[in-house]
Design a protein around this motif. Structure first.
Motif, PDB file in Angstrom:
ATOM      1  N   LEU A 122      -0.162   1.088  -7.355  1.00  0.00           N
ATOM      2  CA  LEU A 122       0.305  -0.126  -6.684  1.00  0.00           C
ATOM      3  C   LEU A 122       0.078  -0.072  -5.173  1.00  0.00           C
ATOM      4  O   LEU A 122      -0.498  -1.002  -4.599  1.00  0.00           O
ATOM      5  N   ILE A 143      -3.600  -0.599  -4.467  1.00  0.00           N
ATOM      6  CA  ILE A 143      -4.029  -1.998  -4.609  1.00  0.00           C
ATOM      7  C   ILE A 143      -3.513  -2.827  -3.440  1.00  0.00           C
ATOM      8  O   ILE A 143      -4.250  -3.589  -2.813  1.00  0.00           O
ATOM      9  N   GLY A 144      -2.238  -2.651  -3.122  1.00  0.00           N
ATOM     10  CA  GLY A 144      -1.633  -3.403  -2.016  1.00  0.00           C
ATOM     11  C   GLY A 144      -2.370  -3.144  -0.713  1.00  0.00           C
ATOM     12  O   GLY A 144      -2.691  -4.061   0.043  1.00  0.00           O
ATOM     13  N   ALA A 145      -2.662  -1.863  -0.447  1.00  0.00           N
ATOM     14  CA  ALA A 145      -3.335  -1.502   0.798  1.00  0.00           C
ATOM     15  C   ALA A 145      -4.742  -2.088   0.839  1.00  0.00           C
ATOM     16  O   ALA A 145      -5.229  -2.528   1.884  1.00  0.00           O
ATOM     17  N   ILE A 203      -5.751  -4.896  -0.612  1.00  0.00           N
ATOM     18  CA  ILE A 203      -5.636  -6.337  -0.349  1.00  0.00           C
ATOM     19  C   ILE A 203      -5.282  -6.595   1.115  1.00  0.00           C
ATOM     20  O   ILE A 203      -5.791  -7.515   1.744  1.00  0.00           O
ATOM     21  N   ALA A 204      -4.407  -5.760   1.680  1.00  0.00           N
ATOM     22  CA  ALA A 204      -3.936  -5.993   3.055  1.00  0.00           C
ATOM     23  C   ALA A 204      -4.763  -5.242   4.084  1.00  0.00           C
ATOM     24  O   ALA A 204      -4.395  -5.172   5.242  1.00  0.00           O
ATOM     25  N   ALA A 228      -5.491  -6.513   7.729  1.00  0.00           N
ATOM     26  CA  ALA A 228      -4.321  -6.511   8.609  1.00  0.00           C
ATOM     27  C   ALA A 228      -3.988  -5.099   9.063  1.00  0.00           C
ATOM     28  O   ALA A 228      -3.662  -4.868  10.230  1.00  0.00           O
ATOM     29  N   MET A 255      -3.877  -3.581  12.871  1.00  0.00           N
ATOM     30  CA  MET A 255      -2.713  -2.940  13.471  1.00  0.00           C
ATOM     31  C   MET A 255      -3.066  -1.567  14.016  1.00  0.00           C
ATOM     32  O   MET A 255      -2.701  -1.207  15.121  1.00  0.00           O
ATOM     33  N   VAL A 263       2.197  -7.730  11.122  1.00  0.00           N
ATOM     34  CA  VAL A 263       0.843  -7.782  10.619  1.00  0.00           C
ATOM     35  C   VAL A 263       0.840  -8.082   9.114  1.00  0.00           C
ATOM     36  O   VAL A 263      -0.021  -8.792   8.603  1.00  0.00           O
ATOM     37  N   LEU A 264       1.852  -7.599   8.404  1.00  0.00           N
ATOM     38  CA  LEU A 264       1.897  -7.795   6.958  1.00  0.00           C
ATOM     39  C   LEU A 264       2.509  -9.144   6.568  1.00  0.00           C
ATOM     40  O   LEU A 264       2.441  -9.561   5.421  1.00  0.00           O
ATOM     41  N   ASN A 298       1.669 -11.892   8.296  1.00  0.00           N
ATOM     42  CA  ASN A 298       0.801 -12.877   8.925  1.00  0.00           C
ATOM     43  C   ASN A 298      -0.432 -13.098   8.041  1.00  0.00           C
ATOM     44  O   ASN A 298      -1.392 -12.343   8.105  1.00  0.00           O
ATOM     45  N   LEU A 344      -3.232 -12.772   2.301  1.00  0.00           N
ATOM     46  CA  LEU A 344      -3.654 -11.481   1.749  1.00  0.00           C
ATOM     47  C   LEU A 344      -2.716 -10.344   2.171  1.00  0.00           C
ATOM     48  O   LEU A 344      -2.252  -9.585   1.325  1.00  0.00           O
ATOM     49  N   PRO A 345      -2.431 -10.231   3.477  1.00  0.00           N
ATOM     50  CA  PRO A 345      -1.494  -9.179   3.865  1.00  0.00           C
ATOM     51  C   PRO A 345      -0.157  -9.312   3.145  1.00  0.00           C
ATOM     52  O   PRO A 345       0.427  -8.311   2.714  1.00  0.00           O
ATOM     53  N   ILE A 361       0.486 -10.590   0.174  1.00  0.00           N
ATOM     54  CA  ILE A 361       0.354 -10.143  -1.218  1.00  0.00           C
ATOM     55  C   ILE A 361       0.256  -8.621  -1.266  1.00  0.00           C
ATOM     56  O   ILE A 361       0.934  -7.956  -2.042  1.00  0.00           O
ATOM     57  N   GLY A 362      -0.583  -8.065  -0.388  1.00  0.00           N
ATOM     58  CA  GLY A 362      -0.769  -6.611  -0.355  1.00  0.00           C
ATOM     59  C   GLY A 362       0.550  -5.905  -0.075  1.00  0.00           C
ATOM     60  O   GLY A 362       0.901  -4.930  -0.747  1.00  0.00           O
ATOM     61  N   ALA A 363       1.293  -6.412   0.891  1.00  0.00           N
ATOM     62  CA  ALA A 363       2.558  -5.784   1.257  1.00  0.00           C
ATOM     63  C   ALA A 363       3.547  -5.881   0.109  1.00  0.00           C
ATOM     64  O   ALA A 363       4.322  -4.958  -0.144  1.00  0.00           O
ATOM     65  N   ILE A 406       2.837  -5.961  -3.094  1.00  0.00           N
ATOM     66  CA  ILE A 406       2.458  -4.992  -4.133  1.00  0.00           C
ATOM     67  C   ILE A 406       2.796  -3.568  -3.700  1.00  0.00           C
ATOM     68  O   ILE A 406       3.250  -2.754  -4.492  1.00  0.00           O
TER      69      ILE A 406
END
Lengths: 343, 343
Positions: free
Chosen positions: A253, A256-258, A260-261, A264, A268, B247-248, B250, B253-254, B256-258, B260
């Protein structure tokens, strides 16, 4: 030749700067071992026309003592770089080498402005409101009240030159905001700054956590405290980034999250990357000398080179001279008044 | 009553500690205003049997000067808490109030062990290898070489008491690793630690970025440098977390990623949360006094209470006394030898 990587970082660093449209036309003298520089230069053909190599095999060792570098440094790459500023051939010198040796050679060849004793080393640090200048971060281990006031003046002039906006705000680093806090030197500097003013926008004492908040543009402290607190923050920032990476690579998880993000997260990391604000000038020398972090990569080295160019294009050297002579007059006046009131 | 939140944090903090199986049986005296404490206690019925309120309306103001707190502090909640340790009714005192006042009242009521002059304040900091103890972080603004050596001894004993393992490693904070670096006091302390040993596992000078790397268990420095560098790190850590959050939040995509990866991100935030290692004891007093961060939440306050219990259950007070008298003998021996070699 200096720093952890030598020409492998210096040459690509210059190549990055040369790509910037407003920095076209700058020329570079590379002092060092041609045998080591040439192969790296070959991989950066775009800058070959702007670069001239001044060959020398001698270098200042990373652990050389400053006094030794002064006595035996003639002919080393560091010495020759500073000498090219003294002779007027270059407008600024950049080095990632031995900090103490660079300061000592700078003082010897360029001399100090006015009655200053030693240069102050500045660090540019990311804050919640942009970037602030912290000085001194290691050139002056013991500082009395007058030295701290000089740092406030130097820092204000530097900040104006780099950021091109009026009266920066100044804070004096201490263990509390109340006037009775701290040791004698910091309290003495606070009194002088309050009473004499010097045309500065002085905001009084600030605490360590105020630096990252960006409550002032210029943070004044002695070189011992400044060096240790900023290295502590660098160490922690590196630790924080590696923890973040570890946590995002551990398990499906988070991965996958990282992923997608990732845009961003990369933004940072860039914003908080100390190498982006790499490059600390020695203030108070008759000439511009910028110290790059020894461990800087090409991007970090490029930041130091850009800073040197900005300073060379401003008139901050002349301003420092004018402000310091004003300060000398003011503080001599205050001292003779003190003597009268004691008598 | 102290800190930014008073009973609203102290009472739920205790409730958290009381849930821990190995800390059942601990009893608490709450010194302060019954009218403010009672409503919060009603919301934590599980601890009502372990808690006794000692009513007083007087408090020490957050900005009171230490000398004032000593002269006029009798009968305040802070005073009464320390007094309950002096009288033997309590085994340890915890406060989130005015640090300077707490130290002054601690010295006045409990007195220092042996020939110590002032207590040292310890901070526990997360590192890549766990937690290290940094001292002094604000109680002693100016420190000579002997004070720094005392901190090394106190820190080693403290670390052993809390972590229950043998010989912790000790580092002396400086601007470089070489013996000629830094000012006279830090070089003097380095010499004494090398030559006299004191049975410590002394690793020499360390730099600011070595703290987060966890290269030593105990970091020794003067209270000015310690306070500023650790507050600088706290400020930066807060900045880093808020940047990460911004950043997460904003963009889609961020977000959703955050979402997950949120489990991993929460774990990381917890690992790097300074409030988890909240609680700094004053070392050198005849009695245990732990300072909580004024801004700590219930979780942070609970950490300070747990630390106080750990210390009360160890025999570190007796050990401090024994080690310090050994130190006094050793350093007197060294001084008389110095005098002989000069003669």
């Amino acid at each position: 030749m200096g720093g952890d990587h030598g020409p492998a970082v210096v040459v690509p660093g210059i190549a990055r700067v040369a790509e910037l449209i407003d920095l076209v036309g700058v020329r570079y003298l590379l002092h060092g071992d041609r045998a080591q520089i040439a192969p790296v230069l070959e991989r950066c053909p775009a800058i070959s026309g702007m670069v001239e190599v001044r060959h020398t095999e001698a270098t200042v060792a990373p652990d050389a003592k400053p006094a030794h570098a002064m006595r035996r440094g003639a002919g080393t790459s560091m010495w020759n770089a500073v000498e090219s500023v003294r002779s007027g051939e270059a407008r600024a010198a950049v080095s990632a080498g031995n900090t103490g040796a660079l300061m000592a050679i700078g003082r010897l060849l360029l001399r100090m402005i006015g009655e200053l004793e030693r240069p102050a080393l500045v660090a540019n640090w990311p804050t919640a409101r942009g970037v602030c200048a912290v000085l001194d971060v290691g050139a002056n281990i013991v500082c009395d009240a007058e030295r701290l006031v000089e740092f406030a003046l130097l820092g204000a002039i530097y900040h104006r030159a780099v950021h091109r906006r009026g009266a920066p705000t100044i804070g004096l680093l201490n263990v509390g905001a109340e006037t009775q806090k701290g040791h004698e030197d910091v309290r003495g500097a606070d009194r002088m700054l309050r009473e004499l003013g010097f045309g500065l926008d002085y905001r009084g004492f600030i605490e360590g956590d105020d630096i990252a908040k960006g409550v002032v543009d210029v943070v004044v402290t002695d070189g011992f405290t400044g060096n240790i607190s900023l290295k502590s923050v660098e160490g922690f920032a590196r630790f924080f980034r590696s923890e973040l990476r570890a946590v995002l690579e551990n398990g499906l998880l988070p991965k996958i999250g990282a992923f997608i993000a990732r845009g961003a997260l990369v933004r940072m990391a860039a914003r908080l990357d100390p190498s982006l604000v790499n490059g600390g000038p020695f203030l108070g020398l008759n000439g511009i000398v910028v110290k790059s972090h020894g461990g800087a990569d090409a991007r970090g080295y490029a930041a130091a080179v850009r800073l040197a160019i900005e300073l060379a294009r401003s008139d901050f050297a002349a301003e420092i001279e004018a402000e310091l002579s004003r300060f000398a007059t003011l503080s001599r006046g205050a001292q003779s008044q003190d003597r009268r009131s004691i008598a």
